[in-house]
Design a protein around this motif. Structure first.
Motif, PDB file in Angstrom:
ATOM      1  N   LYS A  48       0.830  -1.206   0.000  1.00 51.47           N
ATOM      2  CA  LYS A  48       0.000   0.000   0.000  1.00 51.47           C
ATOM      3  C   LYS A  48       0.864   1.255   0.000  1.00 51.47           C
ATOM      4  CE  LYS A  48      -4.332   1.440   0.113  1.00 51.47           C
ATOM      5  NZ  LYS A  48      -5.388   0.972  -0.792  1.00 51.47           N
ATOM      6  N   ASN A  49       1.994   1.208   0.709  1.00 49.25           N
ATOM      7  CA  ASN A  49       2.905   2.358   0.705  1.00 49.25           C
ATOM      8  C   ASN A  49       3.495   2.579  -0.685  1.00 49.25           C
ATOM      9  OD1 ASN A  49       2.530   2.902   3.422  1.00 49.25           O
ATOM     10  ND2 ASN A  49       4.290   1.709   4.087  1.00 49.25           N
ATOM     11  N   GLY A  50       3.815   1.485  -1.364  1.00 47.09           N
ATOM     12  CA  GLY A  50       4.416   1.599  -2.690  1.00 47.09           C
ATOM     13  C   GLY A  50       3.414   1.888  -3.788  1.00 47.09           C
ATOM     14  N   PHE A  51       2.176   1.408  -3.608  1.00 43.98           N
ATOM     15  CA  PHE A  51       1.141   1.568  -4.636  1.00 43.98           C
ATOM     16  C   PHE A  51      -0.160   2.020  -3.975  1.00 43.98           C
ATOM     17  CE2 PHE A  51       4.058  -1.825  -5.827  1.00 43.98           C
ATOM     18  CZ  PHE A  51       4.537  -1.374  -7.063  1.00 43.98           C
ATOM     19  N   PRO A  52      -0.283   3.314  -3.665  1.00 43.08           N
ATOM     20  CA  PRO A  52      -1.487   3.807  -2.968  1.00 43.08           C
ATOM     21  C   PRO A  52      -2.769   3.551  -3.743  1.00 43.08           C
ATOM     22  CG  PRO A  52       0.266   5.468  -2.992  1.00 43.08           C
ATOM     23  CD  PRO A  52       0.700   4.382  -3.916  1.00 43.08           C
ATOM     24  N   GLU A  53      -2.655   3.398  -5.072  1.00 43.71           N
ATOM     25  CA  GLU A  53      -3.845   3.171  -5.896  1.00 43.71           C
ATOM     26  C   GLU A  53      -4.359   1.743  -5.795  1.00 43.71           C
ATOM     27  OE1 GLU A  53      -0.365   3.082  -8.882  1.00 43.71           O
ATOM     28  OE2 GLU A  53      -0.688   3.386  -6.744  1.00 43.71           O
ATOM     29  N   LEU A  54      -3.597   0.856  -5.179  1.00 44.37           N
ATOM     30  CA  LEU A  54      -3.993  -0.546  -5.040  1.00 44.37           C
ATOM     31  C   LEU A  54      -5.128  -0.689  -4.025  1.00 44.37           C
ATOM     32  CD1 LEU A  54      -3.354  -3.611  -5.543  1.00 44.37           C
ATOM     33  CD2 LEU A  54      -1.773  -3.449  -3.600  1.00 44.37           C
ATOM     34  N   TRP A  55      -6.192  -1.395  -4.426  1.00 46.41           N
ATOM     35  CA  TRP A  55      -7.267  -1.733  -3.481  1.00 46.41           C
ATOM     36  C   TRP A  55      -6.955  -3.095  -2.871  1.00 46.41           C
ATOM     37  CZ3 TRP A  55      -9.896  -0.013  -8.283  1.00 46.41           C
ATOM     38  CH2 TRP A  55     -10.379   1.301  -8.172  1.00 46.41           C
ATOM     39  N   ILE A  56      -7.232  -3.231  -1.584  1.00 48.87           N
ATOM     40  CA  ILE A  56      -6.937  -4.481  -0.892  1.00 48.87           C
ATOM     41  C   ILE A  56      -8.149  -4.928  -0.083  1.00 48.87           C
ATOM     42  CG2 ILE A  56      -5.472  -5.652   0.795  1.00 48.87           C
ATOM     43  CD1 ILE A  56      -3.283  -3.633   0.184  1.00 48.87           C
ATOM     44  N   ILE A  57      -8.555  -6.184  -0.294  1.00 49.58           N
ATOM     45  CA  ILE A  57      -9.577  -6.832   0.537  1.00 49.58           C
ATOM     46  C   ILE A  57      -8.906  -8.002   1.244  1.00 49.58           C
ATOM     47  CG2 ILE A  57     -11.761  -8.094   0.583  1.00 49.58           C
ATOM     48  CD1 ILE A  57     -12.610  -6.623  -1.919  1.00 49.58           C
ATOM     49  N   ILE A  58      -8.982  -8.036   2.553  1.00 46.51           N
ATOM     50  CA  ILE A  58      -8.377  -9.114   3.335  1.00 46.51           C
ATOM     51  C   ILE A  58      -9.441 -10.167   3.641  1.00 46.51           C
ATOM     52  CG2 ILE A  58      -8.798  -8.265   5.669  1.00 46.51           C
ATOM     53  CD1 ILE A  58      -5.391  -9.481   4.534  1.00 46.51           C
ATOM     54  N   VAL A  59      -9.052 -11.419   3.627  1.00 41.98           N
ATOM     55  CA  VAL A  59      -9.969 -12.529   3.906  1.00 41.98           C
ATOM     56  C   VAL A  59      -9.490 -13.227   5.178  1.00 41.98           C
ATOM     57  CG1 VAL A  59     -11.025 -14.636   3.017  1.00 41.98           C
ATOM     58  CG2 VAL A  59     -10.339 -12.821   1.430  1.00 41.98           C
ATOM     59  N   SER A  60     -10.404 -13.407   6.119  1.00 45.22           N
ATOM     60  CA  SER A  60     -10.015 -13.968   7.412  1.00 45.22           C
ATOM     61  C   SER A  60     -11.072 -14.962   7.882  1.00 45.22           C
ATOM     62  CB  SER A  60      -9.852 -12.853   8.447  1.00 45.22           C
ATOM     63  OG  SER A  60      -9.556 -13.377   9.726  1.00 45.22           O
ATOM     64  N   HIS A  61     -10.661 -15.838   8.805  1.00 42.21           N
ATOM     65  CA  HIS A  61     -11.596 -16.797   9.403  1.00 42.21           C
ATOM     66  C   HIS A  61     -12.196 -16.258  10.689  1.00 42.21           C
ATOM     67  CE1 HIS A  61     -11.143 -20.338   6.863  1.00 42.21           C
ATOM     68  NE2 HIS A  61      -9.867 -20.028   6.751  1.00 42.21           N
ATOM     69  N   GLU A  62     -11.700 -15.143  11.196  1.00 42.78           N
ATOM     70  CA  GLU A  62     -12.181 -14.629  12.471  1.00 42.78           C
ATOM     71  C   GLU A  62     -12.372 -13.122  12.390  1.00 42.78           C
ATOM     72  OE1 GLU A  62      -9.514 -14.572  15.727  1.00 42.78           O
ATOM     73  OE2 GLU A  62      -7.726 -14.427  14.487  1.00 42.78           O
ATOM     74  N   ALA A  63     -13.300 -12.616  13.194  1.00 41.98           N
ATOM     75  CA  ALA A  63     -13.584 -11.186  13.239  1.00 41.98           C
ATOM     76  C   ALA A  63     -12.932 -10.585  14.480  1.00 41.98           C
ATOM     77  CB  ALA A  63     -15.099 -10.942  13.251  1.00 41.98           C
ATOM     78  N   ASN A  64     -11.614 -10.434  14.431  1.00 41.60           N
ATOM     79  CA  ASN A  64     -10.865  -9.855  15.540  1.00 41.60           C
ATOM     80  C   ASN A  64     -10.796  -8.349  15.344  1.00 41.60           C
ATOM     81  OD1 ASN A  64      -8.522  -8.779  17.003  1.00 41.60           O
ATOM     82  ND2 ASN A  64      -8.138 -10.905  17.560  1.00 41.60           N
ATOM     83  N   LYS A  65     -11.480  -7.605  16.210  1.00 36.59           N
ATOM     84  CA  LYS A  65     -11.614  -6.161  16.023  1.00 36.59           C
ATOM     85  C   LYS A  65     -10.265  -5.456  15.995  1.00 36.59           C
ATOM     86  CE  LYS A  65     -13.459  -2.057  18.352  1.00 36.59           C
ATOM     87  NZ  LYS A  65     -14.252  -1.555  19.482  1.00 36.59           N
ATOM     88  N   GLN A  66      -9.399  -5.751  16.974  1.00 34.97           N
ATOM     89  CA  GLN A  66      -8.103  -5.085  17.034  1.00 34.97           C
ATOM     90  C   GLN A  66      -7.268  -5.391  15.803  1.00 34.97           C
ATOM     91  OE1 GLN A  66      -6.052  -5.938  20.688  1.00 34.97           O
ATOM     92  NE2 GLN A  66      -7.364  -4.607  21.911  1.00 34.97           N
ATOM     93  N   ARG A  67      -7.307  -6.641  15.357  1.00 33.00           N
ATOM     94  CA  ARG A  67      -6.531  -7.021  14.178  1.00 33.00           C
ATOM     95  C   ARG A  67      -7.069  -6.334  12.935  1.00 33.00           C
ATOM     96  NH1 ARG A  67      -1.605  -8.611  13.346  1.00 33.00           N
ATOM     97  NH2 ARG A  67      -1.814  -9.968  15.168  1.00 33.00           N
ATOM     98  N   PHE A  68      -8.405  -6.241  12.797  1.00 36.09           N
ATOM     99  CA  PHE A  68      -8.987  -5.579  11.640  1.00 36.09           C
ATOM    100  C   PHE A  68      -8.651  -4.083  11.630  1.00 36.09           C
ATOM    101  CE2 PHE A  68     -12.678  -8.629  10.398  1.00 36.09           C
ATOM    102  CZ  PHE A  68     -11.730  -9.517   9.922  1.00 36.09           C
ATOM    103  N   VAL A  69      -8.648  -3.466  12.802  1.00 35.64           N
ATOM    104  CA  VAL A  69      -8.290  -2.047  12.883  1.00 35.64           C
ATOM    105  C   VAL A  69      -6.852  -1.851  12.425  1.00 35.64           C
ATOM    106  CG1 VAL A  69      -7.887  -0.128  14.464  1.00 35.64           C
ATOM    107  CG2 VAL A  69      -9.977  -1.474  14.668  1.00 35.64           C
ATOM    108  N   LEU A  70      -5.955  -2.738  12.866  1.00 36.33           N
ATOM    109  CA  LEU A  70      -4.558  -2.642  12.446  1.00 36.33           C
ATOM    110  C   LEU A  70      -4.432  -2.857  10.938  1.00 36.33           C
ATOM    111  CD1 LEU A  70      -1.568  -2.369  13.261  1.00 36.33           C
ATOM    112  CD2 LEU A  70      -1.515  -4.852  13.535  1.00 36.33           C
ATOM    113  N   LEU A  71      -5.185  -3.801  10.400  1.00 38.19           N
ATOM    114  CA  LEU A  71      -5.159  -4.048   8.958  1.00 38.19           C
ATOM    115  C   LEU A  71      -5.629  -2.817   8.192  1.00 38.19           C
ATOM    116  CD1 LEU A  71      -6.551  -7.683   8.918  1.00 38.19           C
ATOM    117  CD2 LEU A  71      -4.291  -6.990   8.123  1.00 38.19           C
TER     118      LEU A  71
END
Length: 475
Positions: free
Chosen positions: A122-145
């Protein structure tokens, strides 16, 4: 015509083009917005490219079915891999080819946490869209992501329609409000500050207290060097959601720009409360504490930063061990088990629910090698993390069964059934295994209904029939 006049004319033409585009978009959506499917098709036709990095074949099949079968887009629109090592090269190539890439990536790929790599991308390519896929809904981890540049998150299991919506909402402003804000941002980029403010006010009429509109108003006032008004807009935006971090980050930047150390520190502290896993922010807070001669607080926050760094390092090393285990899994299960144990031991202080799959894999490998006691030890460690996981209790019971410790097996199976009475309905073999444990301890009362359930699911199950005959003969 002098240069300044030419620049002014070019700017007015550009703004007029933006306005015309906006008016067309609004007119086209007067009755209703485009469907999510149409939005994704439009994105892919307009040099869009989806990159999926996942080892989950069912998820990849779902994405392929969605893009190629349901939306009828060519297979070339979709790049799929289970290996992230070439991701940087792939993104760089697509961007240089004027593509608009969307990255859909597993949070943990081959037991490797992708957060650090995604931050680099993301730092190198700000125009890149990113969707993360996870097995758990960890609020703190999602905020960091999110702070690392992730635009959206998907929690498995996910259906085709939900996946479609995530892609559409990530890649394209969807709805009149989003399009108005996109127009306002374009006006801001052109230096048309007053017109941009007017569009934002119109957006607030559509949706009062829109955090995105308030945030953009703050950006506009900041560009105009009206810092008090910018700060007020950011504060109002932060009040709309307790976990929306962008306004607080903007406020911190604003106070850094104006040299207000105390207010910047207050913003960073609020951010740290909401997202306590960000090492860089803790370091920045520590530096500000030192400037204010608050030495005790500086040391405390630096210690926290060190602990987090230690955790990240240990998780990285463990991830390497897990990846090595994958390499040995088919050819040398004993070595694979040893690496899994090393990886788990390395991050012992930070075990979480995401490690349960590793414990289960390790337990199965140990049981196959006849090391049922070691397997039971690993399952008991996992139960420290998830004491109410019925699968762990079931697997622990199977380890005891294989070691002929039937009473301990019975206790584990009873716990598993208490946590999930529908456990036998997962498959006929599960029901038979449960029944076997109860029969070994003379508990035919529990075994009988389990065997009947096994035959309901699999009428030709010979083991279940033989066990039923044994019970009938004993009676």
């Amino acid at each position: 015509m002098d240069d300044s006049a030419k620049k002014g004319l070019v700017k007015r033409i550009q703004v007029r083009q933006i306005k015309q585009t906006m008016e067309k978009a609004v007119a086209g959506s007067k009755n209703q917005d485009k469907s999510y499917g149409e939005a994704v098709i439009e994105y892919l036709r307009d040099t869009g490219q989806i990159i999926c990095i996942s080892g989950d074949s069912s998820f990849i099949d779902l994405l392929r079915e969605l893009v190629c079968a349901r939306l009828k887009m060519p297979t070339g629109c979709l790049t799929v891999s289970s290996n992230a090592d070439m991701l940087l090269h792939t993104v760089r190539r697509l961007v240089s080819d004027q593509k608009k890439p969307l990255l859909i990536v597993e949070q943990n790929l081959g037991n490797r946490d992708m957060t650090y790599l995604l931050r680099q991308l993301k730092n190198g390519f700000p125009e890149l869209w990113i969707i993360i896929v996870s097995h758990e809904a960890n609020k703190q981890r999602f905020v960091l992501l999110h702070e690392s540049g992730v635009d959206n998150c998907i929690v498995k299991p996910v259906g085709a329609q939900a996946l479609l919506e995530k892609i559409a909402l990530t890649t394209k402003p969807h709805g009149k409000l989003d399009r108005m804000l996109a127009w306002a941002r374009a006006l801001l980029d052109q230096g048309e500050h007053l017109r941009a403010l007017q569009v934002c006010q119109e957006a607030l009429e559509l949706k009062a207290n829109s955090a995105a509109a308030l945030l953009l108003i703050g950006d506009i006032f900041r560009a105009m060097r009206q810092y008090d008004k910018a700060g007020e807009a950011y504060e109002n935006a932060s009040r709309t959601s307790s976990i929306y971090l962008e306004p607080l980050r903007k406020l911190a930047e604003l106070h850094e720009e104006t040299g207000n150390v105390v207010k910047r520190l207050a913003c960073l502290e609020r951010l740290d409360e909401l997202s306590p896993l960000n090492v860089d922010r803790k370091l920045a807070i520590g530096e500000l504490y030192l400037k204010l001669n608050r030495l005790d607080k500086a040391k405390k926050i630096f210690d926290q930063a060190m602990q987090l760094s230690d955790r990240e390092a240990k998780e990285y090393v463990s991830g390497v061990a897990f990846r090595v285990a994958d390499v040995y899994m088919d050819t040398d299960p004993q070595t694979a088990a040893a690496f899994l144990q090393r990886g788990l031991e390395g991050k012992k202080a930070f075990w979480g629910v995401e490690d349960l799959v590793i414990f289960n894999r390790l337990g199965i490998l140990l049981r196959r090698a006849g090391k049922w006691r070691e397997a039971a030890d690993e399952y008991r460690k996992a139960l420290q993390v998830a004491p109410n996981d019925e699968k762990l209790h079931y697997n622990l019971g199977m380890a005891y069964l294989e070691g002929k410790d039937f009473e301990s097996a019975r206790a584990s199976m009873l716990k598993a059934l208490a946590l999930n009475p529908d456990l036998p309905r997962r498959s006929a073999p599960v029901a038979v295994n449960l029944a076997t444990v109860f029969m070994r301890t003379g508990d035919n009362m529990h075994a009988l209904p389990l065997l009947r359930q096994a035959l309901e699911q699999e009428p030709d199950n010979g083991t279940a029939r033989e066990m039923l005959e044994q019970i009938s003969q004993a009676d």
